[in-house]
Write a protein that holds these residues in place. Structure first.
Motif, PDB file in Angstrom:
ATOM      1  N   GLY A 211       0.907  -1.185  -0.006  1.00 33.68           N
ATOM      2  CA  GLY A 211      -0.007   0.000  -0.011  1.00 33.68           C
ATOM      3  C   GLY A 211       0.714   1.236   0.107  1.00 33.68           C
ATOM      4  O   GLY A 211       1.869   1.212   0.800  1.00 33.68           O
ATOM      5  N   THR A 212       0.495   2.161  -0.679  1.00 36.03           N
ATOM      6  CA  THR A 212       1.008   3.486  -0.654  1.00 36.03           C
ATOM      7  C   THR A 212       0.268   4.522  -0.011  1.00 36.03           C
ATOM      8  O   THR A 212      -0.933   4.969  -0.078  1.00 36.03           O
ATOM      9  CB  THR A 212       1.526   4.073  -2.028  1.00 36.03           C
ATOM     10  N   GLY A 402       8.010  -7.180  -9.378  1.00 34.08           N
ATOM     11  CA  GLY A 402       8.314  -6.878  -7.824  1.00 34.08           C
ATOM     12  C   GLY A 402       8.646  -5.425  -7.609  1.00 34.08           C
ATOM     13  O   GLY A 402       8.476  -4.577  -8.511  1.00 34.08           O
ATOM     14  N   PHE A 403       8.793  -5.082  -6.385  1.00 34.41           N
ATOM     15  CA  PHE A 403       9.055  -3.681  -6.055  1.00 34.41           C
ATOM     16  C   PHE A 403      10.457  -3.434  -5.479  1.00 34.41           C
ATOM     17  O   PHE A 403      11.288  -4.580  -5.504  1.00 34.41           O
ATOM     18  CB  PHE A 403       8.090  -2.991  -5.220  1.00 34.41           C
ATOM     19  N   CYS A 404      10.978  -2.518  -5.231  1.00 30.01           N
ATOM     20  CA  CYS A 404      12.178  -2.151  -4.532  1.00 30.01           C
ATOM     21  C   CYS A 404      12.707  -3.043  -3.880  1.00 30.01           C
ATOM     22  O   CYS A 404      13.837  -3.517  -3.920  1.00 30.01           O
ATOM     23  CB  CYS A 404      12.378  -0.900  -3.972  1.00 30.01           C
ATOM     24  N   SER A 405      12.036  -3.671  -2.787  1.00 27.42           N
ATOM     25  CA  SER A 405      12.589  -4.730  -2.011  1.00 27.42           C
ATOM     26  C   SER A 405      13.222  -5.970  -2.617  1.00 27.42           C
ATOM     27  O   SER A 405      13.894  -6.600  -2.332  1.00 27.42           O
ATOM     28  CB  SER A 405      11.612  -5.113  -0.771  1.00 27.42           C
ATOM     29  N   HIS A 406      12.212  -6.472  -3.791  1.00 28.17           N
ATOM     30  CA  HIS A 406      12.710  -7.526  -4.166  1.00 28.17           C
ATOM     31  C   HIS A 406      13.945  -7.271  -5.233  1.00 28.17           C
ATOM     32  O   HIS A 406      14.827  -8.109  -5.085  1.00 28.17           O
ATOM     33  CB  HIS A 406      11.475  -7.679  -5.368  1.00 28.17           C
ATOM     34  N   TYR A 407      14.165  -6.042  -5.695  1.00 29.34           N
ATOM     35  CA  TYR A 407      15.199  -5.742  -6.415  1.00 29.34           C
ATOM     36  C   TYR A 407      16.527  -5.614  -5.634  1.00 29.34           C
ATOM     37  O   TYR A 407      17.632  -6.168  -5.764  1.00 29.34           O
ATOM     38  CB  TYR A 407      15.310  -4.616  -7.332  1.00 29.34           C
ATOM     39  N   THR A 426      17.378   0.502   3.845  1.00 28.73           N
ATOM     40  CA  THR A 426      15.945   0.829   3.719  1.00 28.73           C
ATOM     41  C   THR A 426      15.938   2.599   4.330  1.00 28.73           C
ATOM     42  O   THR A 426      16.695   2.923   4.880  1.00 28.73           O
ATOM     43  CB  THR A 426      15.106   0.106   4.583  1.00 28.73           C
ATOM     44  N   GLY A 427      14.978   3.073   3.682  1.00 29.96           N
ATOM     45  CA  GLY A 427      14.677   4.414   4.063  1.00 29.96           C
ATOM     46  C   GLY A 427      13.797   4.884   3.129  1.00 29.96           C
ATOM     47  O   GLY A 427      12.885   4.158   2.642  1.00 29.96           O
ATOM     48  N   TYR A 428      13.772   6.336   3.102  1.00 34.74           N
ATOM     49  CA  TYR A 428      13.293   7.104   1.842  1.00 34.74           C
ATOM     50  C   TYR A 428      13.889   7.358   0.843  1.00 34.74           C
ATOM     51  O   TYR A 428      14.931   7.967   1.009  1.00 34.74           O
ATOM     52  CB  TYR A 428      12.291   8.026   2.597  1.00 34.74           C
ATOM     53  N   GLN A 429      13.101   7.831  -0.451  1.00 30.93           N
ATOM     54  CA  GLN A 429      13.780   8.218  -1.487  1.00 30.93           C
ATOM     55  C   GLN A 429      13.148   9.401  -1.958  1.00 30.93           C
ATOM     56  O   GLN A 429      11.730   9.211  -2.174  1.00 30.93           O
ATOM     57  CB  GLN A 429      14.043   7.265  -2.544  1.00 30.93           C
ATOM     58  N   LYS A 443       6.758  11.417   2.177  1.00 25.07           N
ATOM     59  CA  LYS A 443       5.739  10.729   2.754  1.00 25.07           C
ATOM     60  C   LYS A 443       6.036   9.254   2.858  1.00 25.07           C
ATOM     61  O   LYS A 443       7.026   8.620   2.251  1.00 25.07           O
ATOM     62  CB  LYS A 443       4.617  10.969   1.668  1.00 25.07           C
ATOM     63  N   GLN A 444       4.967   8.387   3.478  1.00 28.02           N
ATOM     64  CA  GLN A 444       5.232   7.002   3.679  1.00 28.02           C
ATOM     65  C   GLN A 444       5.450   6.260   2.212  1.00 28.02           C
ATOM     66  O   GLN A 444       6.287   5.464   2.038  1.00 28.02           O
ATOM     67  CB  GLN A 444       3.880   6.577   4.415  1.00 28.02           C
ATOM     68  N   ALA A 445       4.672   6.611   1.301  1.00 23.41           N
ATOM     69  CA  ALA A 445       4.717   6.310  -0.174  1.00 23.41           C
ATOM     70  C   ALA A 445       6.280   6.476  -0.849  1.00 23.41           C
ATOM     71  O   ALA A 445       6.602   5.600  -1.639  1.00 23.41           O
ATOM     72  CB  ALA A 445       3.789   6.929  -1.003  1.00 23.41           C
ATOM     73  N   ASP A 446       7.122   7.199  -0.062  1.00 26.89           N
ATOM     74  CA  ASP A 446       8.301   7.356  -0.702  1.00 26.89           C
ATOM     75  C   ASP A 446       9.403   6.413  -0.035  1.00 26.89           C
ATOM     76  O   ASP A 446      10.592   6.353  -0.292  1.00 26.89           O
ATOM     77  CB  ASP A 446       9.016   8.872  -0.231  1.00 26.89           C
ATOM     78  N   ALA A 447       8.824   5.330   0.828  1.00 28.67           N
ATOM     79  CA  ALA A 447       9.751   4.551   1.297  1.00 28.67           C
ATOM     80  C   ALA A 447      10.542   3.616   0.148  1.00 28.67           C
ATOM     81  O   ALA A 447      10.082   3.264  -0.883  1.00 28.67           O
ATOM     82  CB  ALA A 447       8.847   3.437   2.133  1.00 28.67           C
ATOM     83  N   HIS A 448      11.607   3.395   0.509  1.00 24.82           N
ATOM     84  CA  HIS A 448      12.308   2.657  -0.587  1.00 24.82           C
ATOM     85  C   HIS A 448      13.414   1.723   0.074  1.00 24.82           C
ATOM     86  O   HIS A 448      13.713   1.958   1.303  1.00 24.82           O
ATOM     87  CB  HIS A 448      13.040   3.856  -1.405  1.00 24.82           C
TER      88      HIS A 448
END
Lengths: 651, 317
Positions: A211-212, A402-407, A426-429, A443-448
């Motif tokens: 979820g973003t 996948g998303f960032c975590s997969h990569y 991990t962090g935000y981008q 924002k939370q959606a910027d988690a990366h």
């Protein structure tokens, strides 16, 4: 008249109480809120049907009910939730017994406390405005009670005027009232609602829908240069340990003294970082934080940790350098950075061989792997398929969605197989730049999640495998505009028209963000540290001076208000009366004074015998005065004549 | 008004009873005459503010602080508003009419609002409180009643004008010690007794021994006329209420003497004497009046009646 039975007052009071408690629907347990609503509704019915109101045994039963609800929900009345529930229940129960004016006041005061309790849950501008409005209504109730003739409009107007006059003084006191941190023993250890956010573990295979959320995590205001979007990596927990599925932090982060000193160069970025309340003690600094002060510490993974409570908004002044060299690895670090959950499978080995992982320089292998991600059919999606078993293999060879975590996890895994020290960060981008307020909102959606690879002579170097994915393979439901804006993904967007259409909306949003930022910064987060730095800007150094200034300002405001409130316009002076008084003064010189209450005519008749020679003039003046002052048609001519007569009058 | 000495200004009796100097002239309520203190509710409000500040302190919550400070400012500003509820009102005390002991004496008070703001919920209290609103630039008039017990001068005492408008947190009040007083006559004895038959009642000419019963005309009824003299026939015809007037008032003379009044004590005797005076006046007799040290020749009419009653009210005081 018993005001406690006045229908208008009761309707007014009960409505304002309903408004006060309403926002608590989001915070209180439904039993407490439901109990209150029941009592309020009951009381409302009681306005028209007083016979339905509970009598003593029923009230006692209700009190028992209320106590039981409080006990079951909170096991006590201390702390934020318990205290709030207590006051709400007490307010509801008190509604059942309104007999005298005193009860009305008590209810009113309880309502003010409930209003304050709203702020313990939410401190937004909207909530503040709402509470201010409801306080106005509560005050109007008091005006209502104290009026001879009850009139809603008059009461509301009066309450508004009083609040408007009180606001400047309240602001002055707010700024100058010395803020003292409460002692530890006074802090109730409230369990706060779990905030969504970054966790210290990562398990990409078990997430099928990331979820973003638009929830704000922190804001950053730069003094000077703002880094390019592709430089904005806000560092959080570093995950080195893995079992093939799950990634987590190394438990021992205390090998600090074995670390090489970080050398840094280039343009420093100075900024103020304001964290929204959160559970963890992480402060997301820009890579690589160098200058930071007291409650902050940098752990072995170059992540900033605070020893302070982050459940409140807090502000940090930081400096970061984009170019840095972390130097050599320690033994533990190397061990952690190469840790694998067992021997890799043949398929993985094949891939590493194919990408020349074993027989080329680390940098070449990294580039080859990134190229692999870009050229092969890898997709970026927020709703990847579940990969319960062997997630990395499944991702690399089968699903490729996948998303960032997969990569990041796949990338690090392959690096380690090739014997290159690496880890997941991990962090935000990125972050959205607010043009109005000149700050970044993250924002939370910027988690990366990205990766770091240790290279000889360079130290830890950042690589972002997610950025390598071909843009056409990014799923449609992802906010492309943000990804492009952040520089995460570069491609020529064809939807510029759509952007223009949203421009206005974006601007409005940014303006609101700006206002909200300043509200958070100057109102909500105005604490001891803020206050003393703000005050020293005006040369106010200690608390005593602050109190003197506060008293001074309050005095000035009081003086202005008193002038404004108590000054009476001088009444228009009746000039006819003035002239007549001149005449009376002349007579007073010879001892003839008009008695209070004596009419002009009576006075004339009384003094005529005393001054026989002047009798005619006295008569003329008196008649002229009466005609001008009391007559139905005073004229300028008549007035002049009176003036002449009085001027000529001599004794 | 003359400026007060500083020590006088802080005198406690001023606080409770009002100005020592009594004035008859209309006077304006100003900072010198108006006192303000928080009411019980106001003190409660203070406790509320402290509680809010405590919540703000414990939770380090700035908006709760703000609410506490706002309410604090409101509390403070209410002082001005409450003062303003009374300031500027012009008060003038009017006439008070004499009454018999046991009746309520009415003191009239005129209140003027010379300002362009409406005065809300002002309370005026002597024994019983009156509440009123006063429109801008207007006047109002009240008669405040006070029960009397003893004959003699009855002072109005301290009249209090007060207001808790707008929030009821403060009470502004001004105690007005007026010099208005009213004369209280002795209470007429409830029991009717015959007039004293003394030698002094005899007319020198010996005529009209039972004077005052010769009818000579009608007069429209006035309060106080004896019910026995009402012309019931005329009333029954719907002509209105008339009293029959009897002639020969001058011919009948009685002497109402303190020495002949029954009763044990002074007050009791005065009470009977008072009853005689009232009865004599009502039945239109010409009556002489004797008190120790005072002798009024026989006469009739309200002036004489007043004189007798005044003498009764103030006798031996």
């Amino acid at each position: 008249m018993n005001r406690a039975q006045n229908k208008d007052i009761l309707i007014f009071l009960l409505s304002s109480i309903g408004l006060i408690v309403l926002p608590h629907v989001l915070h209180l347990h439904f039993a407490v809120f439901g109990f209150f609503c029941l009592l309020l509704a009951w009381r409302f019915v009681g306005i028209w049907k007083p016979e339905y109101l509970p009598t003593f045994p029923w009230i006692f039963l209700l009190i028992v009910c209320g106590t039981a609800i409080l006990y079951i929900q909170h096991r006590g009345i201390l702390g934020r939730d318990g205290g709030t529930s207590l006051f709400v229940v007490a307010l509801g129960l008190k509604l059942m017994e309104i007999k005298t004016e005193r009860d009305l006041y008590l209810i009113n005061y309880l309502a003010f406390i409930v209003a304050a309790s709203q702020f313990l849950y939410e401190q937004s501008i909207l909530m503040a405005a709402y509470i201010l409005f409801v306080c106005g209504v509560l005050l109007a109730t008091l005006v209502f009670i104290n009026s001879h003739v009850a009139n809603t409009t008059v009461a509301l107007k009066k309450a508004t005027v009083i609040i408007a006059q009180a606001i400047p003084m309240a602001i002055v006191v707010f700024i100058l009232f010395p803020r003292v941190e409460p002692p530890r023993w006074l802090l109730f250890n409230d369990r706060q609602e779990a905030k969504m956010g970054l966790s210290d573990t990562m398990e990409p295979g078990s997430i099928s829908d990331l979820g973003t959320s638009d929830e704000l995590v922190f804001r950053v205001k730069f003094t000077g240069v703002i880094p390019q979007p592709n430089q904005r990596y806000w560092r959080g927990p570093v995950l080195t340990q893995t079992n093939g599925k799950k990634w987590w932090q190394a438990t021992d982060l205390s090998y600090l003294r074995n670390l090489d000193k970080v050398s840094y160069s280039g343009q420093p970025y100075q900024y103020t970082l304001m964290m929204e309340p959160q559970e963890k003690d992480w402060v997301f600094a820009l890579d690589m934080p160098v200058d930071f002060s007291s409650p902050l510490q940098r752990n072995a993974n170059y992540q900033l940790i605070t020893s302070d409570n982050l459940r409140k908004r807090s502000e940090f002044k930081l400096t970061s350098y984009p170019n840095y060299n972390t130097g050599d690895l320690t033994k533990t670090e190397l061990q952690d950075a190469l840790q694998l959950p067992g021997a890799p499978s043949e398929k993985i080995k094949q891939l590493v061989i194919q990408l020349h992982g074993y027989d080329s320089k680390p940098k070449d292998f990294i580039n080859a792997l990134l190229r692999h991600f870009r050229q092969e059919d890898f997709h970026y999606t927020l709703t990847p398929p579940l990969m319960e078993d062997k997630p990395i293999e499944t991702f690399l060879f089968e699903t490729r969605h996948g998303f960032c975590s997969h990569y990041a996890s796949a990338f690090v895994y392959l690096m380690r197989v090739a014997g290159i020290p690496s880890r997941v960060v991990t962090g935000y981008q990125g972050g959205t730049f607010n043009e109005v307020g000149n700050f970044l909102e993250i924002k939370q959606a910027d988690a990366h999640a990205w990766t770091e690879v240790w290279l000889d002579k360079e130290g830890w170097v950042r690589f972002d495998p997610t950025a390598a994915i071909a843009p056409e393979r990014i799923e449609k439901n992802i906010d492309i505009s943000r990804l492009t804006q952040d520089g995460l993904i570069q491609f020529s967007a064809a939807n510029e028209g759509a952007h223009a259409a949203f421009n206005f909306l974006k601007q409005a949003r940014q303006l609101w963000g700006h206002v909200d930022y300043n509200w958070q910064r100057w109102v909500i987060n105005y604490n001891t540290a803020n206050q003393s730095s703000f005050m020293s800007a005006f040369g106010i150094k200690d608390m005593k001076t602050m109190v003197y200034w506060m008293m001074g300002f309050v005095g000035i405001i009081t003086a202005i208000l008193s002038l404004f409130l108590l000054y009476q316009k001088p009444k228009p002076v009746n000039r006819t009366l003035l002239v007549f008084n001149k005449f009376l003064k002349k007579l007073a010189k010879v001892g003839l004074t008009k008695n209070p209450g004596e009419g002009a005519r009576d006075f004339a008749e009384r003094i005529k015998p005393e001054l026989p020679e002047q009798a005619e003039t006295i008569e003329a003046i008196t008649s002229a005065f009466i005609a001008q002052h009391y007559g139905s048609r005073p004229t300028e001519v008549k007035f002049r004549r009176l003036c002449r007569l009085v001027a000529a009058f001599k004794i | 008004m003359k400026a007060l000495q500083l020590t006088e200004r802080f005198g406690l009796d001023r606080f409770f009873l009002g100005e020592r100097t009594l004035v008859n002239k209309p006077f304006t309520l100003n900072q010198r005459r108006i006192f303000i203190l928080p009411t019980q509710r106001g003190l409660g409000f203070g406790v509320l503010i402290l509680l809010l500040a405590l919540i703000a302190f414990v939770y380090n919550n700035n908006l709760a602080y703000m609410l506490a400070f706002l309410l604090g400012s409101i509390f403070f500003i209410t002082i001005l508003h409450t003062y303003k509820a009374l300031a500027g009102l012009i008060i003038q005390e009017g006439q008070a009419t004499a009454v018999f002991a046991g009746e309520a004496a009415g003191f009239s008070v005129h209140i003027t609002n010379p300002d362009a703001v409406e005065r809300q919920h002002v309370q005026l209290k002597l024994k019983i409180a009156e509440h009123f609103n006063l429109k801008p630039n207007s006047k109002t008039h009240f008669i405040l009643y006070d029960l009397t017990e003893k004959r003699g001068w009855h002072p109005a005492g301290t009249l209090t004008i007060s207001s808790t408008y707008p929030l009821g947190l403060f009470r502004a009040w001004s105690p007005i010690r007026s010099n208005a007083k009213t004369l209280v006559y002795p209470k007429p004895a409830s029991q009717q007794i015959p007039f004293p038959e003394t030698g002094t009642t005899q007319n020198p000419k010996g005529q009209f021994k039972k004077g005052g019963d010769e009818f000579y005309g009608l007069q429209s009824y006035q309060a106080g006329d004896s019910i026995r003299h009402l012309d019931w026939k005329a009333y029954a015809k719907g002509l209105g209420l008339y009293s029959k007037q009897y002639g020969g008032e001058s011919s009948a003379e009685i002497w109402l003497d303190y020495g002949h009044a029954p009763g044990q004590s002074l007050e009791e005797r005065l009470s009977y004497l008072c009853r005689w005076v009232v009865d004599a006046e009502q039945s239109g007799l010409s009556y002489g009046f004797v008190l120790p040290g005072l002798r009024l020749e026989p006469a009739h009419g309200s002036a004489h009646f007043q004189k007798c009653l005044e003498a009764l009210a103030l006798f031996n005081l």
